[in-house]
Motif scaffolding. Structure first.
Motif, PDB file in Angstrom:
ATOM      1  N   SER A  56     -13.446 -33.635  19.703  1.00 63.54           N
ATOM      2  CA  SER A  56     -13.325 -33.671  18.134  1.00 63.54           C
ATOM      3  C   SER A  56     -14.197 -34.818  17.528  1.00 63.54           C
ATOM      4  O   SER A  56     -14.413 -34.772  16.385  1.00 63.54           O
ATOM      5  N   VAL A  57     -14.336 -35.921  18.314  1.00 65.55           N
ATOM      6  CA  VAL A  57     -14.859 -37.369  17.928  1.00 65.55           C
ATOM      7  C   VAL A  57     -16.242 -37.191  18.205  1.00 65.55           C
ATOM      8  O   VAL A  57     -16.856 -38.043  17.587  1.00 65.55           O
ATOM      9  N   ILE A  58     -16.818 -36.122  18.661  1.00 68.54           N
ATOM     10  CA  ILE A  58     -18.467 -36.232  19.080  1.00 68.54           C
ATOM     11  C   ILE A  58     -19.002 -36.244  17.701  1.00 68.54           C
ATOM     12  O   ILE A  58     -20.174 -37.210  17.481  1.00 68.54           O
ATOM     13  N   LYS A  59     -18.748 -35.556  16.755  1.00 61.93           N
ATOM     14  CA  LYS A  59     -19.531 -35.612  15.424  1.00 61.93           C
ATOM     15  C   LYS A  59     -19.477 -37.003  14.725  1.00 61.93           C
ATOM     16  O   LYS A  59     -20.246 -37.278  13.961  1.00 61.93           O
ATOM     17  N   GLU A  60     -18.421 -37.857  15.056  1.00 61.79           N
ATOM     18  CA  GLU A  60     -18.620 -39.114  14.274  1.00 61.79           C
ATOM     19  C   GLU A  60     -19.281 -40.448  15.239  1.00 61.79           C
ATOM     20  O   GLU A  60     -19.294 -41.401  14.883  1.00 61.79           O
ATOM     21  N   SER A  61     -19.968 -39.826  16.269  1.00 61.02           N
ATOM     22  CA  SER A  61     -20.473 -40.658  17.218  1.00 61.02           C
ATOM     23  C   SER A  61     -22.314 -41.043  16.638  1.00 61.02           C
ATOM     24  O   SER A  61     -22.577 -40.136  15.766  1.00 61.02           O
ATOM     25  N   LYS A  62     -22.797 -42.115  17.395  1.00 62.11           N
ATOM     26  CA  LYS A  62     -24.208 -42.121  17.268  1.00 62.11           C
ATOM     27  C   LYS A  62     -24.959 -42.225  18.360  1.00 62.11           C
ATOM     28  O   LYS A  62     -24.391 -42.301  19.397  1.00 62.11           O
ATOM     29  N   HIS A  80     -23.171 -36.345  26.730  1.00 61.43           N
ATOM     30  CA  HIS A  80     -22.707 -35.166  26.133  1.00 61.43           C
ATOM     31  C   HIS A  80     -24.183 -34.503  25.520  1.00 61.43           C
ATOM     32  O   HIS A  80     -24.897 -35.020  24.841  1.00 61.43           O
ATOM     33  N   ASP A  81     -24.338 -33.430  26.100  1.00 57.63           N
ATOM     34  CA  ASP A  81     -25.324 -32.277  25.808  1.00 57.63           C
ATOM     35  C   ASP A  81     -26.732 -33.041  25.723  1.00 57.63           C
ATOM     36  O   ASP A  81     -27.235 -32.842  24.581  1.00 57.63           O
ATOM     37  N   LYS A  84     -27.640 -36.127  25.299  1.00 56.56           N
ATOM     38  CA  LYS A  84     -27.298 -37.432  24.622  1.00 56.56           C
ATOM     39  C   LYS A  84     -26.292 -38.487  25.221  1.00 56.56           C
ATOM     40  O   LYS A  84     -25.203 -38.162  25.835  1.00 56.56           O
ATOM     41  N   LEU A  87     -23.664 -40.975  23.661  1.00 55.84           N
ATOM     42  CA  LEU A  87     -23.065 -41.114  22.561  1.00 55.84           C
ATOM     43  C   LEU A  87     -22.310 -42.559  22.483  1.00 55.84           C
ATOM     44  O   LEU A  87     -21.420 -42.577  23.381  1.00 55.84           O
ATOM     45  N   VAL A 146     -19.080 -44.188  20.839  1.00 55.21           N
ATOM     46  CA  VAL A 146     -17.840 -43.562  19.957  1.00 55.21           C
ATOM     47  C   VAL A 146     -16.797 -44.870  19.870  1.00 55.21           C
ATOM     48  O   VAL A 146     -16.941 -45.660  20.487  1.00 55.21           O
TER      49      VAL A 146
END
Length: 434
Positions: free
Chosen positions: A136-142, A190-191, A193, A195, A197
């Motif tokens: 769930s925190v993946i979207k907040e990563s760079k 992840h996918d 990339k 990331l 976090v």
């Protein structure tokens, strides 16, 4: 240390290896560590330890390679690696959440985090540690790097769990694991990339102390003389004339030695140095408050169970620790079979052989029970030893023990139990690890 590292390779997972989670294929993945030699331009060829994830079906450890490229992070694999295992049977592993860290705030590293080995350079120290990231925190990563998905295990193609490489920098010396955090980042493949976090879970290890929910009976050695016996004195033997014998002890040659008290004689009988010694002055009688708090167990050749009552003040000398235990001859046995070191057989009045039960000392290093009788010291290879029995202190202690054992190290699990609020708060306050 509450954990240890074991070197293995090609997907081997020793029993007890810490599980990181389950990949998208339903396969369990595990935490491993890789050691690579850092180029001289970086840290003078000191080894760099980084955590990664082991996929048994692939037979490799996958980890973030911080020195494969000067511009971005990359992924690498290794068939050889270390696995994280408990330090002993009382070690448990658990995950602690961490979020909201900013470099402006001075905070301290958690004491029980599973750290890799310390490596350093001139001004900063990097200590990698294992972390786990929720999807769930993946979207907040760079994004800080890329990798070719076709070359790496499938567990990184949209995992619910990932083991990222994480470390912190610190300028101050390490003191009792209380280290001020200067920078902390977690990198998760992840996918395709890599990331970065800032919300994740630390892998922590805890050495769980024994939870005392039971107790041994209260014992005391009471100074007596002239055959007087205190309340709760322990009747444990029978003389040849049918008189009941009690457990006592006395000092001889700077040692405390157990034996038996004969009330009618007003004496304590012990044995030492192949001879019987009789005390008519002060000596000590054993008392146990709970008459059901002990039992006698049959053992051989110096063996005693761990909860046997130590009868002497333990002596430590050049020959090691000398612990002496309370023993007696076997119930209903023919004790006339014993002999002294000089091969002198025991001499008992006719008709009392099978009914006599004499007390003495068990010397484990000598592998026998010594019994005083008729001026001499007799030896038995089979005997009964005095054993203390543990009993629950209270129903409350039993309940607390069960609850804390089931939730140890899981800080919010007690709150989820369908129990009264007061009981849950009691467990939190009194638990040694929460």
């Amino acid at each position: 240390m509450t954990y240890r590292m074991v070197t293995t390779r090609k997907g081997d997972i020793p029993l007890g290896t810490v599980c990181a989670g389950v990949n998208v294929n339903g396969e369990k993945v595990y935490i491993g560590r890789y050691s690579e030699l850092v180029p001289r331009a970086h840290w003078n060829e000191k080894p760099l330890f980084v955590f990664g994830v082991i996929t048994p079906s692939q037979g490799v450890l996958t980890y973030c390679d911080y020195y494969a490229s000067e511009k971005e992070l990359m992924l690498s694999t290794s068939e050889g690696y270390d696995v994280v295992l408990p330090g002993d049977n009382s070690t448990i592993f658990h995950w602690k959440s961490f979020e909201g860290y900013t470099e402006k705030d001075k905070s301290y590293f958690l004491e029980d985090v599973v750290l890799s080995d310390k490596i350093g350079r001139a001004t900063k120290t990097y200590l990698p540690f294992a972390a786990r990231v929720e999807a769930s925190v993946i979207k907040e990563s760079k994004v800080v790097g890329y990798y070719d998905k076709s070359k790496f295990p499938a567990d990184f193609d949209g995992p619910l769990f990932g083991v990222g490489q994480a470390w912190y920098d610190e300028d101050a010396d390490v003191q009792d694991r209380q280290i001020a955090v200067r920078s902390i980042k977690v990198h998760v493949p992840h996918d395709g990339k890599i990331l970065e976090v800032y919300k994740f879970q630390f892998l922590c290890s805890t050495k769980v102390p024994e939870l005392s929910y039971s107790t041994y009976p209260t014992i005391n050695w009471v100074t007596v003389s002239d055959g007087h016996l205190p309340p709760n004195a322990i009747a444990a033997g029978v003389a040849p004339n049918g008189e009941v014998l009690y457990i006592g002890r006395g000092e001889h040659e700077y040692e405390i030695i157990p034996g038996y008290i004969v009330p009618s004689e007003k004496h304590l009988h012990i044995c030492y140095g192949s001879d019987e010694h009789i005390y008519s002055g002060d000596y000590e009688a054993l008392t146990i408050e709970d008459k059901d708090g002990f039992e006698w167990g049959v053992y051989f050749d110096g063996e005693v169970p761990v909860n046997s009552l130590v009868a002497n003040d333990i002596i430590v000398n050049l020959y090691g620790t000398k612990e002496i235990y309370i023993g007696r001859t076997l119930t209903g046995s023919d004790i006339s079979t014993a002999m002294t070191w000089q091969k002198v057989p025991i001499n008992l009045p006719h008709g009392r052989v099978a009914n006599t039960q004499l007390l003495g000392k068990i010397h484990p290093s000598h592998e026998c029970l010594y019994v005083p009788w008729d001026g001499k010291e007799y030896v038995y290879q089979a005997y009964e030893v005095l054993i203390l029995k543990r009993k629950p202190r209270s129903l409350q202690d039993i309940c607390r023990h069960v609850i804390i054992t089931a939730t140890i190290g899981l800080y919010d699990k007690i709150d989820q139990l369908p129990l009264p609020v007061n009981l849950k708060e009691f467990c939190k306050v009194t638990a040694p690890c929460l």
